[in-house]
Scaffold this motif. Structure first.
Motif, PDB file in Angstrom:
ATOM      1  N   ASP A 162      42.493  45.530  39.184  1.00 44.28           N
ATOM      2  CA  ASP A 162      42.758  44.111  39.389  1.00 44.28           C
ATOM      3  C   ASP A 162      43.563  43.884  40.664  1.00 44.28           C
ATOM      4  OD1 ASP A 162      41.476  43.688  37.022  1.00 44.28           O
ATOM      5  OD2 ASP A 162      43.253  43.081  35.890  1.00 44.28           O
ATOM      6  N   VAL A 163      43.261  42.756  41.320  1.00 44.79           N
ATOM      7  CA  VAL A 163      43.958  42.377  42.546  1.00 44.79           C
ATOM      8  C   VAL A 163      44.930  41.257  42.213  1.00 44.79           C
ATOM      9  CG1 VAL A 163      43.704  41.426  44.868  1.00 44.79           C
ATOM     10  CG2 VAL A 163      41.992  43.036  43.966  1.00 44.79           C
ATOM     11  N   PRO A 164      46.224  41.427  42.471  1.00 47.96           N
ATOM     12  CA  PRO A 164      47.187  40.364  42.141  1.00 47.96           C
ATOM     13  C   PRO A 164      46.938  39.102  42.975  1.00 47.96           C
ATOM     14  CG  PRO A 164      48.295  42.455  42.622  1.00 47.96           C
ATOM     15  CD  PRO A 164      46.871  42.611  43.044  1.00 47.96           C
ATOM     16  N   ALA A 165      47.255  37.976  42.413  1.00 48.53           N
ATOM     17  CA  ALA A 165      47.158  36.718  43.146  1.00 48.53           C
ATOM     18  C   ALA A 165      48.030  36.780  44.395  1.00 48.53           C
ATOM     19  CB  ALA A 165      47.606  35.558  42.263  1.00 48.53           C
ATOM     20  N   GLY A 166      47.495  36.291  45.511  1.00 54.28           N
ATOM     21  CA  GLY A 166      48.260  36.213  46.739  1.00 54.28           C
ATOM     22  C   GLY A 166      48.373  37.488  47.531  1.00 54.28           C
TER      23      GLY A 166
END
Length: 538
Positions: A162-166
């Motif tokens: 998963d890619v964190p927001a921002g």
């Protein structure tokens, strides 16, 4: 410009295509089927073989793209030349995908070494990409990944997690390189949570008067939830709660006694309910607006040192049989939140009546809830395919708030409640920082606070509370307070993200609950005493 230019440079289509090209494109879209929004372009040289296809307005698919499975996009999305999008893929708004990228929402199993891989079953978890995401060229995103809002995936990145927001991620495997949105950076070891909480609370207190003044309609002498909104009953109550939390007094716009007299005067003497402005009061057993005003007006009066002048007559005459019949009628299996809200209103009405010495069927209400609680989840109702555990958990909060919490009673299966809430809080659809709203976070914070004495999975509860608390502190807008929905760059026009009194009251209350679970509540310097009070009211 020839038609083929649009196939490989589809961003030119909207501004430069002639009538013939547009007519040809619309005919092709009709042949494709699916749901294709206004201003879209799909190249005839793309291989589009989707079982389900939904393209938001002004989205395009360039030549050489290969699409299969279920694809749903928001507005202004681009799928550039030779991009592969396969499996169950959901893109938010303004997702831009560079050429030669592969988004692969399925995988081969390889459990049996004696069977060729291509003969073994496929698995699919799906891929979800948030709003305002830039995916560079030659990126590979593997099945099960969720990409957060406002993130950037650098060219050539191999994204396996998963890619964190921002975040800006790159490399093989992809890792965080820097933060496009620094406010969304998770805390580093050594960050002082107590200091962050104290800083927030000080800022909120300094700005409380401005937050209230922003929503005061001087011409009408009433509060509105947001500027330019019409006045509502709840807005008056939210203003009273916010002032009590941050200023320790009633709002300065009117004397406290005058505010109490006004709230008391809105109670309908026939039913004991407070209708919304311009509405006719109905029975609390069936009227959603009147039901919530039993909470908001009743507790606002309590904060002002007053009370309803009349009992809630719609409930004072309710027998045990009427209560059971009402409970059985609620949509527990399909809309557990609505069922829980009904219980909350009923339980609170019984509470106010009991303060006036009017007995009611409290034992019937609690007995039914005790007997019907699911021993697997600790809650009432069932998960739903569309939103997982959301209705179940949110319905539990409302039902338990108006009964077990309000009356100081233990819930029947506290450990199962913790299990269910922690499982629900892993659902990124609702708990990524940019996806949060006040209702969903409050409805997690309160059950965990209510069951904290069990000590069950305490370290996990504290960790979750700490994460949600840090997220919540970033949602405040200076001079305006909190929007109901967390602010996002791509939803600035969404009314739910505009700061208002309802969002401010709810976020302030849930921040206290989270701070208490995280062990830093003293740094806040306030404690809710109204609708979202942690202690029993009875």
């Amino acid at each position: 410009m020839g038609p083929q230019d649009y196939d490989y440079s589809p961003w030119l289509y909207a501004a430069e295509a002639d009538d013939d090209a547009r007519a040809r494109q619309l005919a092709y879209q009709r042949d494709l089927g699916g749901e294709i929004g206004a201003g879209c372009f799909v190249s005839e040289h793309a291989s589009v073989r989707n079982d389900e296809l939904r393209l938001g307005d002004r989205s395009y698919v360039a030549a050489g793209a290969y699409l299969t499975g279920r694809l749903r996009t928001g507005r202004d999305c681009s799928i550039n030349p030779y991009t592969v999008v396969r499996g169950n893929v959901t893109l938010g708004n303004a997702v831009r995908i560079g050429a030669h990228t592969s988004i692969l929402a399925f995988n081969h199993t390889m459990d049996d070494p004696d069977v060729e891989v291509f003969r073994q079953p496929l698995t699919s978890k799906g891929i979800t990409v948030g709003d305002d995401v830039w995916i560079g060229s030659h990126v590979v995103i593997l099945d099960g990944v969720q990409v957060g809002d406002r993130s950037v995936l650098a060219a050539g990145a191999i994204v396996t997690k998963d890619v964190p927001a921002g975040a800006v991620v790159g490399g093989n495997p992809a890792r965080v390189l820097r933060w496009r949105v620094p406010a969304l950076r998770p805390p580093e070891p050594g960050d002082d949570l107590a200091t962050a909480v104290a800083t927030f609370a000080g800022r909120a207190r300094e700005q409380a008067a401005d937050v209230l003044a922003r929503c005061w309609d001087a011409d009408r002498g009433l509060f509105t939830d947001k500027p330019e909104d019409p006045p509502t009953v709840r807005a008056q109550c939210d203003a009273i709660e916010i002032a009590d939390l941050l200023l320790g007094r009633a709002p300065d716009q009117l004397p406290a006694a005058e505010q109490a007299d006004r709230l008391r005067g809105w109670q309908d003497p026939r039913t004991g309910l407070v209708p919304e402005f311009g509405r006719t009061p109905e029975s609390v057993l069936f009227d959603e607006h009147g039901g919530y005003h039993v909470l908001s007006v009743g507790y606002a009066l309590d904060l002002l040192g007053s009370e309803f002048p009349e009992p809630v007559r719609a409930v004072a005459e309710a027998t045990a049989a009427i209560v059971v019949d009402g409970l059985e009628r609620q949509p527990w299996r399909t809309h557990a939140w609505h069922a829980g809200a009904w219980v909350d209103a009923l339980g609170t009405a019984l509470h106010w009546n009991a303060r006036k010495g009017i007995a009611g069927p409290q034992e019937t209400l609690v007995g039914w809830l005790l007997m019907r609680a699911d021993s697997r989840t600790g809650m009432w109702g069932e998960p739903a395919p569309a939103d997982g555990l959301l209705q179940l958990v949110n319905g539990f909060y409302r039902a338990s708030r108006g009964t077990f919490a309000q009356w100081g009673l233990p819930v029947p299966y506290p450990e199962r409640v913790v299990d269910t809430v922690l499982r629900h809080a892993r659902d990124a659809r609702f708990f990524r920082p940019e996806r949060q709203n006040a209702c969903n976070v409050l409805d997690v914070a309160h059950p965990l606070w209510l069951t904290r004495a069990s000590g069950y999975r305490a370290a996990e509860v504290t960790a979750l509370a700490t994460t949600l608390l840090r997220d919540a502190l970033t949602h405040w807008t200076d001079g305006a307070g909190f929007g109901f929905q967390a602010p996002r760059s791509t939803t600035r026009g969404d009314r739910a993200t505009v700061p208002g009194l309802q969002g401010t009251e709810m976020w302030l209350a849930l921040i206290h609950l989270l701070a208490d679970l995280a062990g830093v509540a003293p740094s806040l310097g306030y404690r809710p005493r109204g609708v979202h009070r942690p202690e029993p009211a009875a």
